[in-house]
Design a protein around this motif. Sequence first.
Motif, short mmCIF file in Angstrom:
data_model
loop_
_atom_site.label_atom_id
_atom_site.label_comp_id
_atom_site.label_asym_id
_atom_site.label_seq_id
_atom_site.Cartn_x
_atom_site.Cartn_y
_atom_site.Cartn_z
N PHE A 91 -29.61 -49.13 4.40
CA PHE A 91 -30.77 -49.08 5.29
C PHE A 91 -32.05 -48.83 4.50
N ARG A 92 -31.98 -47.95 3.52
CA ARG A 92 -33.15 -47.67 2.67
C ARG A 92 -33.63 -48.95 1.98
N THR A 93 -32.71 -49.74 1.47
CA THR A 93 -33.06 -51.01 0.83
C THR A 93 -33.74 -51.95 1.83
N ALA A 94 -33.21 -52.00 3.04
CA ALA A 94 -33.77 -52.90 4.04
C ALA A 94 -35.16 -52.46 4.49
N VAL A 95 -35.39 -51.16 4.62
CA VAL A 95 -36.71 -50.67 5.02
C VAL A 95 -37.76 -51.07 3.99
N ALA A 96 -37.41 -50.94 2.71
CA ALA A 96 -38.35 -51.35 1.67
C ALA A 96 -38.57 -52.87 1.70
N ALA A 97 -37.50 -53.61 1.95
CA ALA A 97 -37.60 -55.07 1.91
C ALA A 97 -38.43 -55.63 3.05
N VAL A 98 -38.32 -55.05 4.26
CA VAL A 98 -39.07 -55.62 5.39
C VAL A 98 -40.57 -55.40 5.24
N GLN A 99 -40.98 -54.51 4.35
CA GLN A 99 -42.41 -54.28 4.15
C GLN A 99 -43.07 -55.35 3.29
N ARG A 100 -42.27 -56.23 2.70
CA ARG A 100 -42.85 -57.34 1.93
C ARG A 100 -43.32 -58.42 2.91
N PRO A 101 -44.57 -58.79 2.87
CA PRO A 101 -45.12 -59.67 3.90
C PRO A 101 -44.47 -61.05 3.95
N ASP A 102 -43.89 -61.50 2.85
CA ASP A 102 -43.32 -62.85 2.82
C ASP A 102 -41.82 -62.86 3.07
N ALA A 103 -41.23 -61.70 3.40
CA ALA A 103 -39.77 -61.62 3.56
C ALA A 103 -39.35 -62.09 4.95
N LEU A 104 -38.40 -62.99 5.02
CA LEU A 104 -37.81 -63.39 6.29
C LEU A 104 -36.73 -62.38 6.65
N LEU A 105 -36.65 -62.01 7.92
CA LEU A 105 -35.72 -60.97 8.32
C LEU A 105 -34.27 -61.37 8.06
N ALA A 106 -33.94 -62.63 8.28
CA ALA A 106 -32.57 -63.07 8.03
C ALA A 106 -32.22 -62.95 6.55
N ASP A 107 -33.17 -63.32 5.68
CA ASP A 107 -32.94 -63.19 4.24
C ASP A 107 -32.85 -61.72 3.83
N THR A 108 -33.69 -60.88 4.44
CA THR A 108 -33.65 -59.44 4.15
C THR A 108 -32.30 -58.86 4.52
N ALA A 109 -31.76 -59.27 5.66
CA ALA A 109 -30.46 -58.78 6.10
C ALA A 109 -29.38 -59.11 5.08
N THR A 110 -29.37 -60.36 4.62
CA THR A 110 -28.36 -60.78 3.65
C THR A 110 -28.53 -60.04 2.32
N ALA A 111 -29.77 -59.96 1.85
CA ALA A 111 -30.02 -59.31 0.56
C ALA A 111 -29.73 -57.82 0.60
N SER A 112 -29.84 -57.22 1.78
CA SER A 112 -29.61 -55.78 1.90
C SER A 112 -28.14 -55.43 2.14
N GLY A 113 -27.31 -56.44 2.33
CA GLY A 113 -25.87 -56.19 2.47
C GLY A 113 -25.36 -56.17 3.90
N TYR A 114 -26.18 -56.62 4.86
CA TYR A 114 -25.73 -56.68 6.25
C TYR A 114 -25.01 -57.99 6.52
N ALA A 115 -24.13 -57.97 7.51
CA ALA A 115 -23.38 -59.18 7.85
C ALA A 115 -24.30 -60.28 8.34
N ASP A 116 -25.34 -59.90 9.08
CA ASP A 116 -26.30 -60.87 9.59
C ASP A 116 -27.51 -60.10 10.11
N GLN A 117 -28.50 -60.84 10.64
CA GLN A 117 -29.72 -60.19 11.11
C GLN A 117 -29.45 -59.28 12.30
N ALA A 118 -28.52 -59.64 13.16
CA ALA A 118 -28.19 -58.80 14.31
C ALA A 118 -27.63 -57.46 13.87
N HIS A 119 -26.79 -57.50 12.82
CA HIS A 119 -26.25 -56.25 12.27
C HIS A 119 -27.37 -55.37 11.76
N MET A 120 -28.33 -55.95 11.02
CA MET A 120 -29.46 -55.18 10.51
C MET A 120 -30.29 -54.61 11.65
#
Length: 236
Positions: free
Chosen positions: A183-212
Amino acid sequence: MHYAETPPPPELEGLVEAVWTLNVATEGWVDHQAVPDGCIELIRRHSGRSVWRREQPGLFVTGLALRPAMLRFSGDARFTGIRLWPWAWHALGGAPCRDFADDWRPVNDDSPLAALFPDDGDPTPRLAAAFRGLAPPPLAAIRHVASVALLARLAGLSERQLQRICARETGMPPRSYLRLLRFRTAVAAVQRPDALLADTATASGYADQAHMTREFRSLGGLPPARARKRAKGPFI
């Protein structure tokens, strides 16, 4: 609100996650929500007032957060904080993490912990002196893995040994602590203005965006799209 983080120098890697400063700089009182990040926060307030459940003293430590914490700051509040990994907190003689999860404790001004803070400057040199000669333990590899099995292999421990060590250092099983770090990784990642939420979910280790999204609601109290608009470091 002006919030800034300074990463640790190489000799503090795996012990200190960051040194941060916060200057509220506004009129009246403000509310902010801090989210779990898997760390212990040793905090010096230089001015103003702060409240989390109850009025806080000028020097205090916050335990591992398992849910969002609603904080109140006076507009003139100004802080310096040291974000420690749990094993580093214990190496400094800190109380067991399990004893004050989702809470805070005062730190006496005559404590060795108070000596880590100069009057109004960067505590990094004092941290380097306090940890000199100390290497991160094998459990520190948990910051870079996605599973307990991989951590056990990297640490050279059985999963049962790992369970005992993680319970001692964090007060929770490895899977629960890995959840906080993901979750800590994902919170930092969503603050990047160019990050897509689906990509953030995958990069952070979630099964999908719904899981995140479910995890953001559970651990952060709001969905990731709203967190992106509001987040400043660990504050949402």
